[in-house]
Design an enzyme around this catalytic site. Structure first.
Site, PDB file in Angstrom:
ATOM      1  N   HIS A   1      -7.037  10.287   4.290  1.00 37.71           N
ATOM      2  CA  HIS A   1      -6.520   9.306   5.242  1.00 37.71           C
ATOM      3  C   HIS A   1      -6.764   9.811   6.663  1.00 37.71           C
ATOM      4  O   HIS A   1      -6.722  11.015   6.912  1.00 37.71           O
ATOM      5  CB  HIS A   1      -5.023   9.072   5.014  1.00 37.71           C
ATOM      6  CG  HIS A   1      -4.734   8.337   3.737  1.00 37.71           C
ATOM      7  ND1 HIS A   1      -3.970   8.876   2.730  1.00 37.71           N
ATOM      8  CD2 HIS A   1      -5.126   7.114   3.311  1.00 37.71           C
ATOM      9  CE1 HIS A   1      -3.889   7.998   1.740  1.00 37.71           C
ATOM     10  NE2 HIS A   1      -4.583   6.930   2.050  1.00 37.71           N
TER      11      HIS A   1
ATOM     12  N   ASP B   1       0.839  -1.198   0.000  1.00 34.49           N
ATOM     13  CA  ASP B   1       0.000   0.000   0.000  1.00 34.49           C
ATOM     14  C   ASP B   1       0.878   1.254   0.000  1.00 34.49           C
ATOM     15  O   ASP B   1       1.771   1.391   0.839  1.00 34.49           O
ATOM     16  CB  ASP B   1      -0.863  -0.061   1.276  1.00 34.49           C
ATOM     17  CG  ASP B   1      -1.965   0.977   1.315  1.00 34.49           C
ATOM     18  OD1 ASP B   1      -2.446   1.384   0.244  1.00 34.49           O
ATOM     19  OD2 ASP B   1      -2.355   1.366   2.437  1.00 34.49           O
TER      20      ASP B   1
ATOM     21  N   THR C   1      -7.383   3.238   9.689  1.00 34.05           N
ATOM     22  CA  THR C   1      -7.603   3.968  10.944  1.00 34.05           C
ATOM     23  C   THR C   1      -8.731   3.379  11.796  1.00 34.05           C
ATOM     24  O   THR C   1      -8.584   3.264  13.023  1.00 34.05           O
ATOM     25  CB  THR C   1      -7.915   5.449  10.623  1.00 34.05           C
ATOM     26  OG1 THR C   1      -6.867   5.942   9.765  1.00 34.05           O
ATOM     27  CG2 THR C   1      -7.983   6.283  11.873  1.00 34.05           C
TER      28      THR C   1
ATOM     29  N   ALA D   1     -11.176   5.323   3.568  1.00 36.02           N
ATOM     30  CA  ALA D   1     -12.585   4.989   3.825  1.00 36.02           C
ATOM     31  C   ALA D   1     -12.953   4.951   5.308  1.00 36.02           C
ATOM     32  O   ALA D   1     -14.134   4.879   5.648  1.00 36.02           O
ATOM     33  CB  ALA D   1     -12.942   3.669   3.163  1.00 36.02           C
ATOM     34  N   SER D   2     -11.961   5.001   6.202  1.00 35.28           N
ATOM     35  CA  SER D   2     -12.308   5.089   7.628  1.00 35.28           C
ATOM     36  C   SER D   2     -13.031   6.387   7.898  1.00 35.28           C
ATOM     37  O   SER D   2     -12.713   7.419   7.301  1.00 35.28           O
ATOM     38  CB  SER D   2     -11.039   5.069   8.497  1.00 35.28           C
ATOM     39  OG  SER D   2     -10.450   3.804   8.483  1.00 35.28           O
TER      40      SER D   2
ATOM     41  N   HIS E   1      -9.558   5.070  -1.264  1.00 40.45           N
ATOM     42  CA  HIS E   1      -8.677   5.198  -0.105  1.00 40.45           C
ATOM     43  C   HIS E   1      -9.356   6.075   0.945  1.00 40.45           C
ATOM     44  O   HIS E   1     -10.297   6.804   0.651  1.00 40.45           O
ATOM     45  CB  HIS E   1      -7.350   5.851  -0.518  1.00 40.45           C
ATOM     46  CG  HIS E   1      -6.412   4.896  -1.197  1.00 40.45           C
ATOM     47  ND1 HIS E   1      -5.251   4.443  -0.615  1.00 40.45           N
ATOM     48  CD2 HIS E   1      -6.487   4.291  -2.403  1.00 40.45           C
ATOM     49  CE1 HIS E   1      -4.643   3.614  -1.435  1.00 40.45           C
ATOM     50  NE2 HIS E   1      -5.372   3.503  -2.533  1.00 40.45           N
TER      51      HIS E   1
HETATM   52  P1  13P Z   1      -7.993   5.434   6.463  1.00 46.04           P
HETATM   53  O1  13P Z   1      -6.902   6.157   7.225  1.00 46.04           O
HETATM   54  O2  13P Z   1      -9.180   6.299   6.242  1.00 46.04           O
HETATM   55  O3  13P Z   1      -8.327   4.144   7.114  1.00 46.04           O
HETATM   56  O4  13P Z   1      -7.420   5.108   4.998  1.00 46.04           O
HETATM   57  C1  13P Z   1      -6.746   3.901   4.754  1.00 46.04           C
HETATM   58  C2  13P Z   1      -6.067   3.864   3.417  1.00 46.04           C
HETATM   59  O5  13P Z   1      -6.417   4.527   2.476  1.00 46.04           O
HETATM   60  C3  13P Z   1      -4.950   2.914   3.260  1.00 46.04           C
HETATM   61  O6  13P Z   1      -4.311   3.040   2.043  1.00 46.04           O
HETATM   62 ZN    ZN Z   2      -4.449   5.025   1.191  1.00 46.46          ZN
HETATM   63 NA    NA Z   3     -10.408   8.323   6.367  1.00 52.33          NA
END
Ligand code: 13P
Ligand code: ZN
Ligand code: NA
Length: 283
Positions: free
Chosen positions: A179, A81, A232, A209-210, A207
């Site tokens: 992120h 990633d 996250t 998505a948290s 990306h």
């Molecule tokens: P988050 O920090 O929103 O979970 O994003 C994760 C991500 O995009 C990992 O590549």
């Molecule tokens: Zn990411």
């Molecule tokens: Na996020």
């Protein structure tokens, strides 16, 4: 046996669901993800950022994932990633990674194309699938920090050219997610996403998505997102459970005890995210 993401994405695209990609960091987090995915019969992607790989070493990551793949009868891919150069990707692919993201989204368009093409040529010769990003997400992912003012949305017409010229297997889009956590509600640009989907045949990746409401993620899935990245939202419940365990048991020292509630808390979120992706039962 571990798989790349090719077939997973074909099926997800046809079935209008997404494959959840979870960032893992150690044995415990890997176990929670694969056990929960196996219970819910969901295909799953285990993701590691460059700092995770330098923390645990690519060989340990691969060995744990191979063991998981031999124990559970679901498709499991292991994915690099936000990797930023070919050399690091090569080292991990040699160790057994089946999928990678080359993130040159900070570079100008032509440079991004050049770097991604180089990675695609190498990775495809090894049967490894490639994701790349056009546009730029804000927020923080491990050591990668992007100020909101430097975040850039994906241009749909450019996205088409990018996918055609690079030959990537999936495209990470910037449509308003970031992120980490959000200050307010994230505002996703669904019109832009629909236009990207119009222009691009490749599966799209969300990306950041948290901390995004379930309905918004599902709307993105309806508009062509086939991979949803979550880091996250797993880290927080895991850490909180460890903290409260030590608050209640200040003398504790047995990792099997203080990590048990952390695994349990994380498993709940993994299950929620799998259901959000509608990948339950698709293994
Ligand atoms: P988050 O920090 O929103 O979970 O994003 C994760 C991500 O995009 C990992 O590549
Ligand atoms: Zn990411
Ligand atoms: Na996020």
């Amino acid at each position: 046996k571990l798989v790349n993401t090719y077939e997973m994405f074909q099926k997800a695209q046809a079935g209008k669901y997404a494959i959840p990609a979870f960032n893992i960091h150690n044995l415990e987090t890997l176990q929670v993800v694969v056990e929960t995915a196996a219970e819910l019969k969901s295909p799953v992607i285990l993701a590691g950022t460059p700092s995770t790989i330098s923390y645990c070493g690519p060989e340990f990551f691969v060995a744990m994932a191979e063991t998981a793949a031999s124990l559970y009868n679901i498709p499991i891919a292991i994915h690099l990633d936000h990797f930023e150069n070919l050399k690091d990707i090569q080292r991990c692919v040699e160790a057994g990674f089946t999928s990678c993201m080359i993130d040159a989204s900070h570079d100008p368009f032509e440079e991004n194309v050049r770097i991604v093409k180089e990675v695609v040529a190498y990775a495809h010769s090894k049967g490894v699938t490639v994701e790349a990003e056009l546009g730029r997400l804000g927020g923080q992912e491990d050591d990668l920090i992007v100020d909101e003012k430097d975040a850039k949305f994906t241009n749909p017409a450019q996205a088409r050219e990018f996918v055609e010229r690079t030959g990537i297997n999936s495209l990470a889009v910037a449509i308003g997610t970031a992120h980490g956590l959000y200050k307010g509600e994230p505002k996703l640009d669904f019109e832009r996403l629909a236009e990207i989907q119009n222009q691009v045949d490749a599966p799209l990746v969300l990306h950041g998505a948290s901390d995004v409401p379930v309905e918004a993620v599902q709307k993105a899935i309806d508009l062509g997102v086939c991979k949803v990245n979550v880091a996250t939202d797993l880290k927080i419940p895991f850490a909180n459970a460890v903290k409260s365990y030590f608050n209640e048991n200040p003398e504790a020292n047995d990792p099997r005890k203080y990590l048990a509630p952390a695994k349990e808390a994380m498993a709940k979120v993994v299950a929620e995210k799998i259901r959000m992706c509608r990948s339950e039962g698709k293994a």
